[in-house]
Design a protein around this motif. Structure first.
Motif, PDB file in Angstrom:
ATOM      1  N   ASP A 126       0.851  -1.178   0.000  1.00 29.70           N
ATOM      2  CA  ASP A 126       0.000   0.000   0.000  1.00 29.70           C
ATOM      3  C   ASP A 126       0.897   1.241   0.000  1.00 29.70           C
ATOM      4  O   ASP A 126       2.111   1.165   0.227  1.00 29.70           O
ATOM      5  N   TRP A 142      -4.871   2.230  -1.183  1.00 23.13           N
ATOM      6  CA  TRP A 142      -5.766   1.101  -1.486  1.00 23.13           C
ATOM      7  C   TRP A 142      -7.176   1.388  -0.980  1.00 23.13           C
ATOM      8  O   TRP A 142      -8.143   1.122  -1.689  1.00 23.13           O
ATOM      9  N   PRO A 149      -6.452  -5.790  -4.076  1.00 25.16           N
ATOM     10  CA  PRO A 149      -5.478  -6.543  -4.882  1.00 25.16           C
ATOM     11  C   PRO A 149      -5.445  -8.032  -4.575  1.00 25.16           C
ATOM     12  O   PRO A 149      -5.064  -8.838  -5.446  1.00 25.16           O
ATOM     13  N   GLU A 150      -5.844  -8.418  -3.355  1.00 31.44           N
ATOM     14  CA  GLU A 150      -5.840  -9.851  -3.014  1.00 31.44           C
ATOM     15  C   GLU A 150      -6.828 -10.643  -3.866  1.00 31.44           C
ATOM     16  O   GLU A 150      -6.707 -11.869  -3.981  1.00 31.44           O
ATOM     17  N   VAL A 163      -1.505  -2.688  -9.012  1.00 30.96           N
ATOM     18  CA  VAL A 163      -0.114  -2.732  -8.550  1.00 30.96           C
ATOM     19  C   VAL A 163       0.587  -1.456  -9.000  1.00 30.96           C
ATOM     20  O   VAL A 163       0.658  -1.163 -10.191  1.00 30.96           O
ATOM     21  N   HIS A 207       0.842  -9.419  -1.352  1.00 31.80           N
ATOM     22  CA  HIS A 207       0.228  -8.120  -1.071  1.00 31.80           C
ATOM     23  C   HIS A 207       0.509  -7.711   0.377  1.00 31.80           C
ATOM     24  O   HIS A 207       0.309  -8.503   1.294  1.00 31.80           O
ATOM     25  N   ARG A 209      -0.471  -4.922   3.158  1.00 32.66           N
ATOM     26  CA  ARG A 209      -1.357  -3.817   3.529  1.00 32.66           C
ATOM     27  C   ARG A 209      -0.684  -2.899   4.549  1.00 32.66           C
ATOM     28  O   ARG A 209      -1.223  -2.599   5.612  1.00 32.66           O
TER      29      ARG A 209
END
Length: 342
Positions: A126, A142, A149-150, A163, A207, A209
């Protein structure tokens, strides 16, 4: 004690704001992961900027400046920077840097740890949004943009890139699939979108966060951020601001990107894989409509983008049908005329 992996950084520059550039350089120098080299790929900046860039990094041998006599735009400049990284066999992972952001000190360490601990081919994080005075606009890009994105798959990533280039780190083993970048007559997609597609096709994306980059928003951004990007309301408001103009450019960008992706990986794609943006298939957007449903079902938050492109695909296919009908009418009239002349 084993030597830590060496990370290559590609920093693309073009007439940078020197205050922002110095902060970017300092944030790279402050990384807790110490084994890195940074290739500065300058895209034909004016001579005074080239001199200033050299001056900022002259006392740190980890920065290597490459000045070029031709401006090829940011997409190809990042590709050019990758060419310098692959000349060093000790580099095992590669990161990208813009010329005006600020990295958190632990950025490279967190990314490389994620990359190796979860055996991913690419890891990204992020970003915190900041303004021209380094003040926080939003703590999470995000959340601000509504990214999930997950939830990404190859198809959903073709619909919307989640991304950001300056937040990613990827394994150098991907280079053979990444290079060369697909050719574009006019830049429609950026380097990070292409690299993310390659990574998710070849393996896993990790990913994080946690904002590891302070991402600066200002008037000179090549790419910015938009609140709730991709949802129905945002897309409708964008259309309203454009006074309901329909150009169809976004459909052509998605169509061209998916086409080059399919061409690069056609031997590896499942035989049942279907390109939802295929401009050769007369489906009036059915494939895109299915993708819209996938986004809604997965919570990818990109249904507005899908709907916009769906409309463009319908108009595109209607035009094709009209052209075919006109062509057939011309042939029919020419044939009728020949018969009457006989």
């Amino acid at each position: 004690m084993p030597i830590p992996e060496k990370i290559g950084i590609v920093l693309a520059t073009y007439n940078p704001d020197l205050e922002y550039f110095q902060k970017q350089i300092q944030s790279i120098q402050n990384q807790t992961w110490l084994n890195w080299v940074c290739h500065i790929a300058d895209d034909c900046s004016q001579p005074e900027y080239q001199t200033a860039i050299q001056k900022v990094v002259e006392n740190d041998s980890r920065f290597i400046c490459h000045f070029h006599s031709h401006n090829i735009k940011h997409y190809y400049n990042f590709e050019r920077g990758l060419q310098y990284c692959i000349q060093d066999p000790k580099i095992t992972a590669i990161a990208f840097s813009d010329q005006d952001d600020i990295w958190q000190a632990q950025k490279l360490k967190v990314l490389i740890t994620k990359l190796r601990s979860e055996q991913t081919l690419l890891a990204h994080s992020d970003l915190e949004l900041i303004d021209s005075h380094d003040q926080t606009i939003n703590h999470s890009t995000w959340d601000f943009e509504g990214r999930q994105p997950e939830k990404a798959t190859v198809e959903l990533l073709l619909l919307r890139n989640v991304v950001t280039g300056c937040s990613l780190l990827f394994c150098s083993s991907l280079i053979t699939d990444i290079l060369p970048f697909p050719q574009q007559n006019e830049i429609g997609w950026h380097h990070d979108w292409w690299i993310a597609l390659v990574a998710i096709q070849k393996g896993k994306i990790g990913h994080i966060r946690q904002p590891l980059v302070r991402y600066r928003l200002h008037t000179s951004n090549t790419v910015g951020a938009m609140q709730n990007a991709g949802n129905f309301y945002t897309e409708l408001m964008l259309w309203f601001r454009k006074k309901y103009r329909i150009a169809g450019k976004s459909y052509l960008i998605h169509s061209n990107l998916s086409k080059v992706f399919q061409a690069r990986f056609y031997q590896q794609l499942n035989s049942s894989w279907s390109n939802p943006f295929d401009d050769r298939r007369l489906d009036f957007g059915l494939g895109i409509l299915k993708l819209c449903y996938q986004s809604l079902k997965a919570g990818y938050h990109s249904e507005g983008i899908a709907l916009r492109i769906f409309i463009f695909k319908i108009l595109f296919d209607i035009q094709r049908v009209q052209n075919y009908i006109f062509k057939m009418l011309s042939i029919f009239q020419a044939t009728k005329s020949n018969i009457q002349n006989k």
